[in-house]
Design a protein around this motif. Sequence first.
Motif, PDB file in Angstrom:
ATOM      1  N   THR A   7       0.854  -1.278   0.058  1.00 41.80           N
ATOM      2  CA  THR A   7      -0.053  -0.009   0.128  1.00 41.80           C
ATOM      3  C   THR A   7       0.946   1.172   0.175  1.00 41.80           C
ATOM      4  O   THR A   7       2.201   1.165   0.362  1.00 41.80           O
ATOM      5  CB  THR A   7      -0.905  -0.288   1.247  1.00 41.80           C
ATOM      6  N   ARG A   9       0.565   3.356   1.990  1.00 40.07           N
ATOM      7  CA  ARG A   9       1.243   3.631   3.403  1.00 40.07           C
ATOM      8  C   ARG A   9       2.600   3.224   3.763  1.00 40.07           C
ATOM      9  O   ARG A   9       3.038   3.754   4.631  1.00 40.07           O
ATOM     10  CB  ARG A   9       0.157   3.171   4.414  1.00 40.07           C
ATOM     11  N   TRP A  13       5.557   5.007   6.039  1.00 41.28           N
ATOM     12  CA  TRP A  13       6.116   4.434   7.142  1.00 41.28           C
ATOM     13  C   TRP A  13       7.735   4.252   6.867  1.00 41.28           C
ATOM     14  O   TRP A  13       8.562   4.507   7.702  1.00 41.28           O
ATOM     15  CB  TRP A  13       5.924   3.160   7.514  1.00 41.28           C
ATOM     16  N   GLU A 114       4.416  -6.904  10.009  1.00 40.30           N
ATOM     17  CA  GLU A 114       3.274  -5.992  10.746  1.00 40.30           C
ATOM     18  C   GLU A 114       3.322  -6.147  12.228  1.00 40.30           C
ATOM     19  O   GLU A 114       3.059  -5.204  13.060  1.00 40.30           O
ATOM     20  CB  GLU A 114       1.835  -6.409  10.118  1.00 40.30           C
ATOM     21  N   LEU A 165      -0.499   6.184  14.670  1.00 37.79           N
ATOM     22  CA  LEU A 165      -1.223   5.850  13.237  1.00 37.79           C
ATOM     23  C   LEU A 165      -0.492   4.550  12.680  1.00 37.79           C
ATOM     24  O   LEU A 165      -1.257   3.805  12.232  1.00 37.79           O
ATOM     25  CB  LEU A 165      -0.822   6.976  12.451  1.00 37.79           C
ATOM     26  N   ASP A 169      -2.736   1.437  11.900  1.00 38.31           N
ATOM     27  CA  ASP A 169      -2.411   0.727  10.440  1.00 38.31           C
ATOM     28  C   ASP A 169      -2.047  -0.685  10.577  1.00 38.31           C
ATOM     29  O   ASP A 169      -2.442  -1.660  10.032  1.00 38.31           O
ATOM     30  CB  ASP A 169      -1.330   1.530   9.751  1.00 38.31           C
ATOM     31  N   SER A 172      -4.684  -2.959  12.041  1.00 31.19           N
ATOM     32  CA  SER A 172      -5.833  -3.090  11.031  1.00 31.19           C
ATOM     33  C   SER A 172      -5.455  -4.146   9.879  1.00 31.19           C
ATOM     34  O   SER A 172      -6.136  -5.012   9.528  1.00 31.19           O
ATOM     35  CB  SER A 172      -6.353  -1.705  10.360  1.00 31.19           C
ATOM     36  N   ARG A 173      -4.010  -4.436   9.630  1.00 26.19           N
ATOM     37  CA  ARG A 173      -3.450  -5.136   8.625  1.00 26.19           C
ATOM     38  C   ARG A 173      -3.867  -6.628   9.436  1.00 26.19           C
ATOM     39  O   ARG A 173      -3.827  -7.663   8.757  1.00 26.19           O
ATOM     40  CB  ARG A 173      -2.220  -4.895   8.311  1.00 26.19           C
TER      41      ARG A 173
END
Length: 191
Positions: A7, A9, A13, A114, A165, A169, A172-173
């Motif tokens: 993504t 994002r 990061w 993650e 944040l 993120d 949620s992943r």
Amino acid sequence: MTTYTKTWRNYLWLAWFVIQLPIIILIDGYDHLFPKSFSQPGGPLHPLAVARQDYIATFNDPIVQWSPDTPRGHDSWMGLFLYIEFAVTLPTVLYAVYRLGLSKRNKGTSGGDELVFLVYGFETALTTLVCFHDVFYWDDKVYSPELKNTFKYSFFAPWIVMPTLLFVDMASRILARIRVADALLAGKKMQ
């Protein structure tokens, strides 16, 4: 088979982790990672030593001035936070820069990535929140309300908001991965 989350994002990061690297090494680690001779005139870090002294003269930052020789009590947690930074945060940031930016197999983040980044986000936001909270107890005779606000909102708030944040993120992943795994397991049970 490993699945990856790719993504836009991840680039955000990556930029965040790249920003972290010189701060951890050159600011937070300055007194702890380099020999004193590096900061002497003619030493490789002398310009940084001059900039650091100017910063201390301007802001009188007690956190940057902390050392193991600081009297015990008020900021006794700083030593622990530095150990965490060098043992957990720095390796995580180095891994993140490699994984998100330098790795030739960069397909996105794996579930393991993650989880590591989720822990980093929590740890960084929490330890910075302690620093933010500490500002409320600084001596009003030494630190004006304006200077306290500079510390809280210019120096510490970004290191609370961005890792939070990142935490959200990554959570949620991971939750999406759990939902897929649960759906697969439920489908297998129906067969």
